[in-house]
Scaffold this motif. Structure first.
Motif, mmCIF file in Angstrom:
data_model
loop_
_atom_site.group_PDB
_atom_site.id
_atom_site.type_symbol
_atom_site.label_atom_id
_atom_site.label_comp_id
_atom_site.label_asym_id
_atom_site.label_seq_id
_atom_site.Cartn_x
_atom_site.Cartn_y
_atom_site.Cartn_z
ATOM 1 N N GLY A 232 0.795 -1.218 0.000
ATOM 2 C CA GLY A 232 0.000 0.000 0.000
ATOM 3 C C GLY A 232 0.827 1.268 0.000
ATOM 4 N N GLN A 233 2.149 1.154 -0.099
ATOM 5 C CA GLN A 233 3.006 2.330 -0.121
ATOM 6 C C GLN A 233 2.965 3.002 -1.489
ATOM 7 O OE1 GLN A 233 6.466 -0.036 1.146
ATOM 8 N NE2 GLN A 233 6.778 1.494 2.751
ATOM 9 N N ILE A 234 3.064 4.321 -1.489
ATOM 10 C CA ILE A 234 3.119 5.095 -2.724
ATOM 11 C C ILE A 234 4.484 5.757 -2.818
ATOM 12 C CG2 ILE A 234 2.117 6.988 -4.050
ATOM 13 C CD1 ILE A 234 -0.489 6.478 -2.574
ATOM 14 N N ARG A 235 5.163 5.509 -3.915
ATOM 15 C CA ARG A 235 6.483 6.108 -4.141
ATOM 16 C C ARG A 235 6.321 7.264 -5.111
ATOM 17 N NH1 ARG A 235 10.885 1.951 -5.811
ATOM 18 N NH2 ARG A 235 9.716 1.961 -7.764
ATOM 19 N N THR A 236 6.872 8.404 -4.763
ATOM 20 C CA THR A 236 6.644 9.613 -5.544
ATOM 21 C C THR A 236 7.939 10.370 -5.794
ATOM 22 O OG1 THR A 236 6.202 10.903 -3.540
ATOM 23 C CG2 THR A 236 4.317 9.871 -4.618
ATOM 24 N N THR A 237 7.938 11.173 -6.844
ATOM 25 C CA THR A 237 9.025 12.117 -7.102
ATOM 26 C C THR A 237 8.431 13.451 -7.505
ATOM 27 O OG1 THR A 237 9.215 11.456 -9.405
ATOM 28 C CG2 THR A 237 10.710 10.383 -7.839
ATOM 29 N N LYS A 238 9.153 14.495 -7.201
ATOM 30 C CA LYS A 238 8.751 15.830 -7.619
ATOM 31 C C LYS A 238 9.112 16.027 -9.080
ATOM 32 C CE LYS A 238 10.954 19.325 -5.825
ATOM 33 N NZ LYS A 238 11.360 20.370 -4.839
ATOM 34 N N GLU A 239 8.306 16.787 -9.787
ATOM 35 C CA GLU A 239 8.549 17.047 -11.207
ATOM 36 C C GLU A 239 9.945 17.624 -11.411
ATOM 37 O OE1 GLU A 239 6.359 19.413 -14.897
ATOM 38 O OE2 GLU A 239 5.483 19.350 -12.902
ATOM 39 N N GLY A 240 10.688 17.044 -12.354
ATOM 40 C CA GLY A 240 12.037 17.500 -12.644
ATOM 41 C C GLY A 240 13.101 16.881 -11.780
ATOM 42 N N SER A 241 12.716 15.943 -10.898
ATOM 43 C CA SER A 241 13.678 15.301 -10.009
ATOM 44 C C SER A 241 13.498 13.789 -10.060
ATOM 45 C CB SER A 241 13.493 15.790 -8.570
ATOM 46 O OG SER A 241 14.298 15.036 -7.674
ATOM 47 N N GLU A 242 14.600 13.062 -9.934
ATOM 48 C CA GLU A 242 14.549 11.607 -9.892
ATOM 49 C C GLU A 242 14.605 11.090 -8.460
ATOM 50 O OE1 GLU A 242 14.006 9.443 -12.355
ATOM 51 O OE2 GLU A 242 13.686 11.191 -13.639
ATOM 52 N N GLU A 243 14.731 11.982 -7.506
ATOM 53 C CA GLU A 243 14.792 11.565 -6.106
ATOM 54 C C GLU A 243 13.419 11.072 -5.661
ATOM 55 O OE1 GLU A 243 15.779 13.301 -1.625
ATOM 56 O OE2 GLU A 243 15.977 14.590 -3.398
ATOM 57 N N ALA A 244 13.347 9.805 -5.272
ATOM 58 C CA ALA A 244 12.071 9.203 -4.908
ATOM 59 C C ALA A 244 11.891 9.150 -3.401
ATOM 60 C CB ALA A 244 11.976 7.793 -5.487
ATOM 61 N N LYS A 245 10.648 9.347 -2.985
ATOM 62 C CA LYS A 245 10.305 9.210 -1.577
ATOM 63 C C LYS A 245 9.108 8.278 -1.456
ATOM 64 C CE LYS A 245 12.189 13.523 0.199
ATOM 65 N NZ LYS A 245 11.957 14.695 1.083
ATOM 66 N N VAL A 246 9.110 7.485 -0.399
ATOM 67 C CA VAL A 246 8.032 6.532 -0.166
ATOM 68 C C VAL A 246 7.205 7.004 1.025
ATOM 69 C CG1 VAL A 246 7.436 4.141 0.364
ATOM 70 C CG2 VAL A 246 9.393 4.633 -1.112
ATOM 71 N N ALA A 247 5.930 7.228 0.796
ATOM 72 C CA ALA A 247 5.026 7.698 1.844
ATOM 73 C C ALA A 247 4.492 6.518 2.642
ATOM 74 C CB ALA A 247 3.870 8.472 1.211
ATOM 75 N N PRO A 248 3.938 6.760 3.824
ATOM 76 C CA PRO A 248 3.323 5.680 4.601
ATOM 77 C C PRO A 248 2.235 4.979 3.801
ATOM 78 C CG PRO A 248 3.548 7.659 5.931
ATOM 79 C CD PRO A 248 3.884 8.056 4.521
ATOM 80 N N PRO A 249 1.965 3.710 4.103
ATOM 81 C CA PRO A 249 0.950 2.957 3.346
ATOM 82 C C PRO A 249 -0.431 3.590 3.449
ATOM 83 C CG PRO A 249 2.272 1.491 4.719
ATOM 84 C CD PRO A 249 2.604 2.894 5.131
ATOM 85 N N ILE A 250 -1.211 3.405 2.396
ATOM 86 C CA ILE A 250 -2.610 3.824 2.444
ATOM 87 C C ILE A 250 -3.482 2.583 2.618
ATOM 88 C CG2 ILE A 250 -2.089 5.743 0.888
ATOM 89 C CD1 ILE A 250 -3.909 4.300 -1.174
ATOM 90 N N THR A 251 -4.682 2.787 3.143
ATOM 91 C CA THR A 251 -5.654 1.715 3.318
ATOM 92 C C THR A 251 -6.964 2.140 2.679
ATOM 93 O OG1 THR A 251 -4.667 1.023 5.415
ATOM 94 C CG2 THR A 251 -6.921 0.309 4.983
ATOM 95 N N PHE A 252 -7.477 1.313 1.762
ATOM 96 C CA PHE A 252 -8.784 1.600 1.174
ATOM 97 C C PHE A 252 -9.866 1.169 2.158
ATOM 98 C CE2 PHE A 252 -6.348 1.604 -2.808
ATOM 99 C CZ PHE A 252 -6.899 2.696 -3.448
#
Length: 288
Positions: A232-252
């Motif tokens: 359930g983790q979402i991995r994201t990057t800011k536009e123009g950057s390759e640095e990825a961050k993983v946010a806490p899991p989400i629950t539906f």
């Protein structure tokens, strides 16, 4: 993902996992009619719509097709080919994160080819439950960087289009509903530091946008995202950057509501920790 930490991730290549052929074992040859010729339902465009799972890869070796099954849960790829001319791929990387990417598709009925976004392949067989597509050329294994040259084909099997993975369910715009704190085993509203407005949008092309507003301060950021369907983790990057961050899991909590739990509550206006404990942010699907 909380309202304080969205960083969106860049998209992956649509056909990257088609080159998972490090070992070759076994042989395979079906979709044949009584005369030994491959069955291709016509017109291709009317019979190829739907959701398909990439089940097996092949390479031609010594004049024969040699099979390389894709291990379950590793490199899973699906294609949703729609009647409106759009196609969405869902590609799972080796680390378990799935990235979506959208594009257009078309067929050349006379040539017997299918174009998925920028990739054009030959249709080798097509029936109600499976089809094979193939090509000759060079493929690069995205994990090892190894380039393979030769003849390749892939077998896809039809899936239930109504069954969606968490990553596919996440597509859409979600409005921030509120923050809740667990007190004596029950969730109670904790909106002392809630923003005036907040929402996040996950698009099926693998890009997204995060927005919130507090007083006269407005924050809006875009980039790319991928999701681990297991954790359930979402991995994201800011536009123009390759640095990825993983946010806490989400629950539906249901198809139109999800939440993210965390232990430190921030004041969005100052970025300072204002409380610790058990908290969750709740988002609901927007109808906009």
């Amino acid at each position: 993902m909380t309202k304080n930490c969205l960083k969106l991730k860049s998209i992956l290549a649509m056909a990257g996992c088609l080159a998972m052929m490090s070992t070759f074992t076994g042989c395979h040859d079906d979709n044949k009619n009584k005369e030994g010729e491959s069955t291709i339902l016509k017109p291709i465009a009317e019979n190829i719509t739907g959701k398909w799972n990439l089940a097996t890869s092949y390479a031609k070796k010594d004049g024969k097709w040699v099979e390389s099954p894709i291990p379950e849960g590793q490199g899973q790829t699906t294609y949703t080919i729609r009647t409106d001319g759009t196609v969405v791929s869902a590609v799972m990387a080796a680390d378990g994160f799935t990235t979506l990417k959208g594009g257009e598709w078309k067929t050349d009925e006379e040539a017997g080819t299918l174009t998925l976004a920028t990739m054009t392949v030959n249709i080798l067989s097509l029936d109600a439950t499976s089809f094979e597509m193939g090509d000759y050329g060079k493929l690069t294994d995205t994990e090892t960087g190894e380039t393979l040259e030769g003849e390749f084909k892939w077998r896809l099997t039809r899936m239930d289009e109504t069954v969606k993975t968490p990553a596919e369910k996440l597509v859409g715009k979600w409005a921030f509903k509120g923050t809740y704190e667990k007190k004596n085993g029950e969730w109670k509203e904790y909106n002392q530091y809630e923003p005036d407005e907040a929402w996040v949008e996950y698009r099926e092309d693998g890009t997204g946008t995060n927005y919130y507003k507090v007083g006269n301060k407005e924050y809006k950021e875009g980039g790319g995202w991928s999701m681990n369907n297991t954790t359930g983790q979402i991995r994201t990057t800011k536009e123009g950057s390759e640095e990825a961050k993983v946010a806490p899991p989400i629950t539906f909590e249901d198809d139109n509501t999800y939440s993210t739990a965390y232990t430190e509550c921030y004041d969005p206006a100052t970025g300072q920790i204002v409380a610790t404990g058990e908290f969750k942010d709740v988002y609901v699907r927007s109808q906009e």
